[in-house]
Design a protein around this motif. Structure first.
Motif, PDB file in Angstrom:
ATOM      1  N   PHE A   1       0.828  -1.234   0.151  1.00  0.00           N
ATOM      2  CA  PHE A   1      -0.081  -0.016   0.119  1.00  0.00           C
ATOM      3  C   PHE A   1       0.779   1.317   0.103  1.00  0.00           C
ATOM      4  CE2 PHE A   1      -3.163  -3.081   1.668  1.00  0.00           C
ATOM      5  CZ  PHE A   1      -4.238  -2.543   0.947  1.00  0.00           C
ATOM      6  N   GLU A   2       0.911   1.776  -1.258  1.00  0.00           N
ATOM      7  CA  GLU A   2       1.824   2.793  -1.284  1.00  0.00           C
ATOM      8  C   GLU A   2       0.976   4.410  -0.811  1.00  0.00           C
ATOM      9  OE1 GLU A   2       3.833   3.545  -4.829  1.00  0.00           O
ATOM     10  OE2 GLU A   2       5.172   1.879  -4.419  1.00  0.00           O
ATOM     11  N   GLU A   3      -0.264   4.314  -0.651  1.00  0.00           N
ATOM     12  CA  GLU A   3      -1.028   5.257  -0.346  1.00  0.00           C
ATOM     13  C   GLU A   3      -2.315   4.982   0.249  1.00  0.00           C
ATOM     14  OE1 GLU A   3      -3.527   9.149  -2.241  1.00  0.00           O
ATOM     15  OE2 GLU A   3      -1.931   8.553  -3.400  1.00  0.00           O
ATOM     16  N   GLN A   4      -2.579   5.259   1.352  1.00  0.00           N
ATOM     17  CA  GLN A   4      -3.803   5.179   2.270  1.00  0.00           C
ATOM     18  C   GLN A   4      -4.518   6.349   2.746  1.00  0.00           C
ATOM     19  OE1 GLN A   4      -3.585   2.035   5.193  1.00  0.00           O
ATOM     20  NE2 GLN A   4      -2.621   0.601   3.769  1.00  0.00           N
ATOM     21  N   ASP A   5      -5.137   7.260   1.784  1.00  0.00           N
ATOM     22  CA  ASP A   5      -5.751   8.517   2.305  1.00  0.00           C
ATOM     23  C   ASP A   5      -7.116   8.186   2.940  1.00  0.00           C
ATOM     24  OD1 ASP A   5      -6.713  11.230   2.610  1.00  0.00           O
ATOM     25  OD2 ASP A   5      -5.748  11.742   0.786  1.00  0.00           O
ATOM     26  N   GLU A   6      -7.203   8.243   4.192  1.00  0.00           N
ATOM     27  CA  GLU A   6      -8.572   8.191   4.928  1.00  0.00           C
ATOM     28  C   GLU A   6      -9.603   9.211   4.680  1.00  0.00           C
ATOM     29  OE1 GLU A   6     -10.296   6.606   9.110  1.00  0.00           O
ATOM     30  OE2 GLU A   6      -8.448   7.075   8.833  1.00  0.00           O
ATOM     31  N   SER A   7      -9.053  10.603   4.563  1.00  0.00           N
ATOM     32  CA  SER A   7      -9.904  11.459   4.472  1.00  0.00           C
ATOM     33  C   SER A   7     -10.409  11.527   3.191  1.00  0.00           C
ATOM     34  CB  SER A   7      -9.099  12.896   4.681  1.00  0.00           C
ATOM     35  OG  SER A   7      -7.961  12.986   3.879  1.00  0.00           O
ATOM     36  N   ALA A   8      -9.617  11.371   2.047  1.00  0.00           N
ATOM     37  CA  ALA A   8     -10.152  11.316   0.634  1.00  0.00           C
ATOM     38  C   ALA A   8     -10.790   9.742   0.204  1.00  0.00           C
ATOM     39  CB  ALA A   8      -8.912  11.563  -0.420  1.00  0.00           C
ATOM     40  N   HIS A   9     -10.548   8.886   1.048  1.00  0.00           N
ATOM     41  CA  HIS A   9     -11.043   7.505   0.855  1.00  0.00           C
ATOM     42  C   HIS A   9     -10.248   7.071  -0.421  1.00  0.00           C
ATOM     43  CE1 HIS A   9     -14.495   8.520   3.331  1.00  0.00           C
ATOM     44  NE2 HIS A   9     -13.954   7.699   4.053  1.00  0.00           N
ATOM     45  N   ARG A  10      -8.979   7.180  -0.555  1.00  0.00           N
ATOM     46  CA  ARG A  10      -8.064   6.672  -1.756  1.00  0.00           C
ATOM     47  C   ARG A  10      -7.083   5.812  -1.416  1.00  0.00           C
ATOM     48  NH1 ARG A  10      -3.755   8.777  -4.996  1.00  0.00           N
ATOM     49  NH2 ARG A  10      -4.269   8.743  -7.317  1.00  0.00           N
ATOM     50  N   MET A  11      -6.892   4.830  -2.145  1.00  0.00           N
ATOM     51  CA  MET A  11      -5.887   3.942  -1.888  1.00  0.00           C
ATOM     52  C   MET A  11      -4.881   3.601  -3.226  1.00  0.00           C
ATOM     53  SD  MET A  11      -7.476   0.372  -1.042  1.00  0.00           S
ATOM     54  CE  MET A  11      -8.885   1.209   0.135  1.00  0.00           C
ATOM     55  N   VAL A  12      -3.765   3.609  -2.972  1.00  0.00           N
ATOM     56  CA  VAL A  12      -2.888   2.969  -4.216  1.00  0.00           C
ATOM     57  C   VAL A  12      -2.138   1.596  -3.683  1.00  0.00           C
ATOM     58  CG1 VAL A  12      -1.069   3.696  -5.799  1.00  0.00           C
ATOM     59  CG2 VAL A  12      -2.618   5.297  -5.000  1.00  0.00           C
ATOM     60  N   LEU A  13      -2.132   0.791  -4.489  1.00  0.00           N
ATOM     61  CA  LEU A  13      -1.693  -0.744  -4.178  1.00  0.00           C
ATOM     62  C   LEU A  13      -0.827  -1.013  -5.258  1.00  0.00           C
ATOM     63  CD1 LEU A  13      -1.520  -3.006  -2.053  1.00  0.00           C
ATOM     64  CD2 LEU A  13      -3.259  -3.976  -3.581  1.00  0.00           C
ATOM     65  N   VAL A  14       0.388  -1.387  -4.946  1.00  0.00           N
ATOM     66  CA  VAL A  14       1.551  -1.765  -6.051  1.00  0.00           C
ATOM     67  C   VAL A  14       1.863  -3.038  -5.914  1.00  0.00           C
ATOM     68  CG1 VAL A  14       3.629  -1.632  -7.275  1.00  0.00           C
ATOM     69  CG2 VAL A  14       2.436   0.502  -6.445  1.00  0.00           C
ATOM     70  N   ALA A  15       1.536  -4.051  -6.661  1.00  0.00           N
ATOM     71  CA  ALA A  15       1.796  -5.578  -6.567  1.00  0.00           C
ATOM     72  C   ALA A  15       2.415  -6.082  -7.635  1.00  0.00           C
ATOM     73  CB  ALA A  15       0.360  -6.309  -6.689  1.00  0.00           C
ATOM     74  N   SER A  16       3.589  -6.996  -7.305  1.00  0.00           N
ATOM     75  CA  SER A  16       4.316  -7.556  -8.315  1.00  0.00           C
ATOM     76  C   SER A  16       4.746  -8.979  -7.918  1.00  0.00           C
ATOM     77  CB  SER A  16       5.799  -6.747  -8.454  1.00  0.00           C
ATOM     78  OG  SER A  16       6.446  -6.825  -7.220  1.00  0.00           O
ATOM     79  N   GLY A  17       4.696  -9.867  -9.156  1.00  0.00           N
ATOM     80  CA  GLY A  17       4.824 -11.254  -8.604  1.00  0.00           C
ATOM     81  C   GLY A  17       5.584 -11.902  -9.852  1.00  0.00           C
ATOM     82  N   ARG A  18       6.229 -13.077  -9.675  1.00  0.00           N
ATOM     83  CA  ARG A  18       6.969 -13.848 -10.432  1.00  0.00           C
ATOM     84  C   ARG A  18       6.434 -15.352 -10.506  1.00  0.00           C
ATOM     85  NH1 ARG A  18      11.266 -13.376 -13.621  1.00  0.00           N
ATOM     86  NH2 ARG A  18      11.664 -11.505 -12.791  1.00  0.00           N
ATOM     87  N   GLU A  19       6.477 -16.081 -11.670  1.00  0.00           N
ATOM     88  CA  GLU A  19       6.112 -17.421 -11.669  1.00  0.00           C
ATOM     89  C   GLU A  19       7.126 -18.229 -10.836  1.00  0.00           C
ATOM     90  OE1 GLU A  19       5.376 -19.268 -15.565  1.00  0.00           O
ATOM     91  OE2 GLU A  19       4.742 -17.386 -16.515  1.00  0.00           O
ATOM     92  N   THR A  20       6.521 -19.204 -10.271  1.00  0.00           N
ATOM     93  CA  THR A  20       7.443 -20.090  -9.312  1.00  0.00           C
ATOM     94  C   THR A  20       8.122 -21.085 -10.261  1.00  0.00           C
ATOM     95  OG1 THR A  20       5.507 -21.404  -9.061  1.00  0.00           O
ATOM     96  CG2 THR A  20       5.840 -19.926  -7.290  1.00  0.00           C
ATOM     97  N   ARG A  21       7.546 -21.269 -11.334  1.00  0.00           N
ATOM     98  CA  ARG A  21       8.191 -22.221 -12.225  1.00  0.00           C
ATOM     99  C   ARG A  21       8.298 -21.903 -13.619  1.00  0.00           C
ATOM    100  NH1 ARG A  21       5.759 -28.113 -10.337  1.00  0.00           N
ATOM    101  NH2 ARG A  21       6.548 -28.263  -8.262  1.00  0.00           N
ATOM    102  N   GLY A  22       8.867 -20.672 -13.942  1.00  0.00           N
ATOM    103  CA  GLY A  22       8.979 -20.023 -15.540  1.00  0.00           C
ATOM    104  C   GLY A  22       9.476 -18.641 -15.129  1.00  0.00           C
ATOM    105  N   GLN A  23       9.665 -17.916 -16.273  1.00  0.00           N
ATOM    106  CA  GLN A  23      10.039 -16.591 -16.302  1.00  0.00           C
ATOM    107  C   GLN A  23       8.899 -15.500 -16.617  1.00  0.00           C
ATOM    108  OE1 GLN A  23      13.185 -16.126 -16.260  1.00  0.00           O
ATOM    109  NE2 GLN A  23      13.459 -18.323 -15.686  1.00  0.00           N
ATOM    110  N   GLY A  24       7.661 -15.958 -16.284  1.00  0.00           N
ATOM    111  CA  GLY A  24       6.701 -14.950 -16.633  1.00  0.00           C
ATOM    112  C   GLY A  24       6.542 -13.962 -15.253  1.00  0.00           C
ATOM    113  N   THR A  25       5.952 -12.870 -15.597  1.00  0.00           N
ATOM    114  CA  THR A  25       6.010 -11.865 -14.551  1.00  0.00           C
ATOM    115  C   THR A  25       4.695 -11.101 -14.345  1.00  0.00           C
ATOM    116  OG1 THR A  25       7.194 -10.127 -15.737  1.00  0.00           O
ATOM    117  CG2 THR A  25       8.450 -11.615 -14.241  1.00  0.00           C
ATOM    118  N   ALA A  26       4.192 -10.678 -13.267  1.00  0.00           N
ATOM    119  CA  ALA A  26       3.199  -9.635 -13.435  1.00  0.00           C
ATOM    120  C   ALA A  26       3.151  -8.749 -12.279  1.00  0.00           C
ATOM    121  CB  ALA A  26       1.776 -10.526 -12.804  1.00  0.00           C
ATOM    122  N   ARG A  27       2.606  -7.350 -12.907  1.00  0.00           N
ATOM    123  CA  ARG A  27       2.842  -6.262 -12.123  1.00  0.00           C
ATOM    124  C   ARG A  27       1.692  -5.365 -12.348  1.00  0.00           C
ATOM    125  NH1 ARG A  27       6.493  -2.920  -9.172  1.00  0.00           N
ATOM    126  NH2 ARG A  27       6.309  -0.683  -9.484  1.00  0.00           N
ATOM    127  N   ALA A  28       1.074  -4.788 -11.108  1.00  0.00           N
ATOM    128  CA  ALA A  28      -0.173  -3.757 -11.195  1.00  0.00           C
ATOM    129  C   ALA A  28       0.047  -2.995 -10.283  1.00  0.00           C
ATOM    130  CB  ALA A  28      -1.370  -5.043 -10.998  1.00  0.00           C
TER     131      ALA A  28
END
Length: 219
Positions: free
Chosen positions: A64-91
C-alpha cells in the motif's frame, strides 16, 4: 494495459473503507489468492492462475503506497513472478470510494503488465476476465460486509474458565481459471491458438522429413 472498473457495496463509506483494507477479510473474494503475511502495509502471498491444462503460480508482494482516509483513496502496487517459469505480473491499483444512495461506489483503475503464458490472450481477453473478476469480487465483498461474523464456540478450561476456539481453517483456494471465468469467447480463441500452433508444428515436422528425404536421395 490500463483497466477501469466500478462497483458498489451496500454499506456506507466509513464501513467500506476499513473493510477494503482488511486483507485477511477480503482475500477469500479474490479467486486463486493466498495471503501468507500482512503487516498493515505489505502483503506477501501467491496467486494461482489456470490457463486450460496449465496452472501457473505467481508469488510476490503487494504494498500500500497510499492510504488516504480523508479522501478514501488507496494505491496498491503488486508484483509477482512465476514459481516455475520466467513470467511476471505487475499491477498498480488505484481505488477511490464515494458515497452513493446510502452505499459506497468503488472506482478502480488498474495499470497491468503481464508476461508469460497468460499474456498470450492479449488485452481484449484480459479485459473481459477483469470485468468478470471484479463483478465476482464485488458480489462476494457485499455478502461479507452484510453478514454477521460467525459465533465462536466456548471450550471449558481447567478452573471453569471458558476460552474461544478458532473456526475451521480456510480451504486452499482453487486456481483462477481464465478460460472458465471468461467463458466461451476466450475458449474459442484459445482453441484457435492451439490449432494454429498444432498446424505450425505439423508443418515444421513435414519440412524436416522432406529435408531428410532429399538428403538421402543426394547420397
Amino acid at each position: 494495459m490500463e483497466l477501469q472498473h466500478e462497483f458498489t457495496v451496500p454499506v456506507p463509506v466509513d464501513e467500506a473503507w476499513p473493510a477494503l483494507l482488511d486483507i485477511e477479510r477480503v482475500a477469500p473474494c479474490l479467486p486463486g489468492a493466498t495471503v501468507e503475511e500482512y503487516d498493515g502495509r505489505t502483503v506477501t502471498g501467491s496467486v494461482k492462475v489456470k490457463v486450460g491444462p496449465v496452472t501457473v503460480t505467481y508469488r510476490g508482494t503487494a504494498v500500500f503506497e497510499e492510504q488516504d482516509e480523508s479522501a478514501h483513496r488507496m494505491v496498491l502496487v503488486a508484483s509477482g513472478r512465476e514459481t516455475r517459469g520466467q513470467g511476471t505480473a505487475r499491477a498498480t491499483v488505484t481505488a477511490e470510494l464515494s458515497g452513493r444512495d446510502g452505499g459506497t461506489a468503488v472506482s478502480v483503475r488498474t495499470d497491468l503488465t503481464v508476461t508469460g503464458r497468460p499474456a498470450q490472450f492479449g488485452r481484449g481477453v484480459l479485459a473481459e476476465v477483469g470485468d468478470r473478476l471484479v463483478s465476482q469480487f464485488a458480489d462476494c465483498l457485499a455478502k461479507r460486509l452484510t453478514e454477521r461474523p460467525p459465533a465462536t464456540e466456548e471450550q471449558p478450561r481447567e478452573g471453569g474458565t471458558a476460552t474461544a476456539t478458532a473456526g475451521p481453517a480456510e480451504p486452499e483456494p482453487e486456481p483462477l481459471d481464465l478460460l472458465h471465468v471468461a467463458g466461451l469467447p476466450v475458449a474459442k480463441r484459445a482453441a484457435a491458438l492451439a490449432a494454429a500452433l498444432a498446424a505450425l508444428t505439423v508443418a515444421l515436422r513435414l519440412c524436416r522429413r522432406n529435408r531428410r528425404r532429399h538428403g538421402k536421395r543426394r547420397r
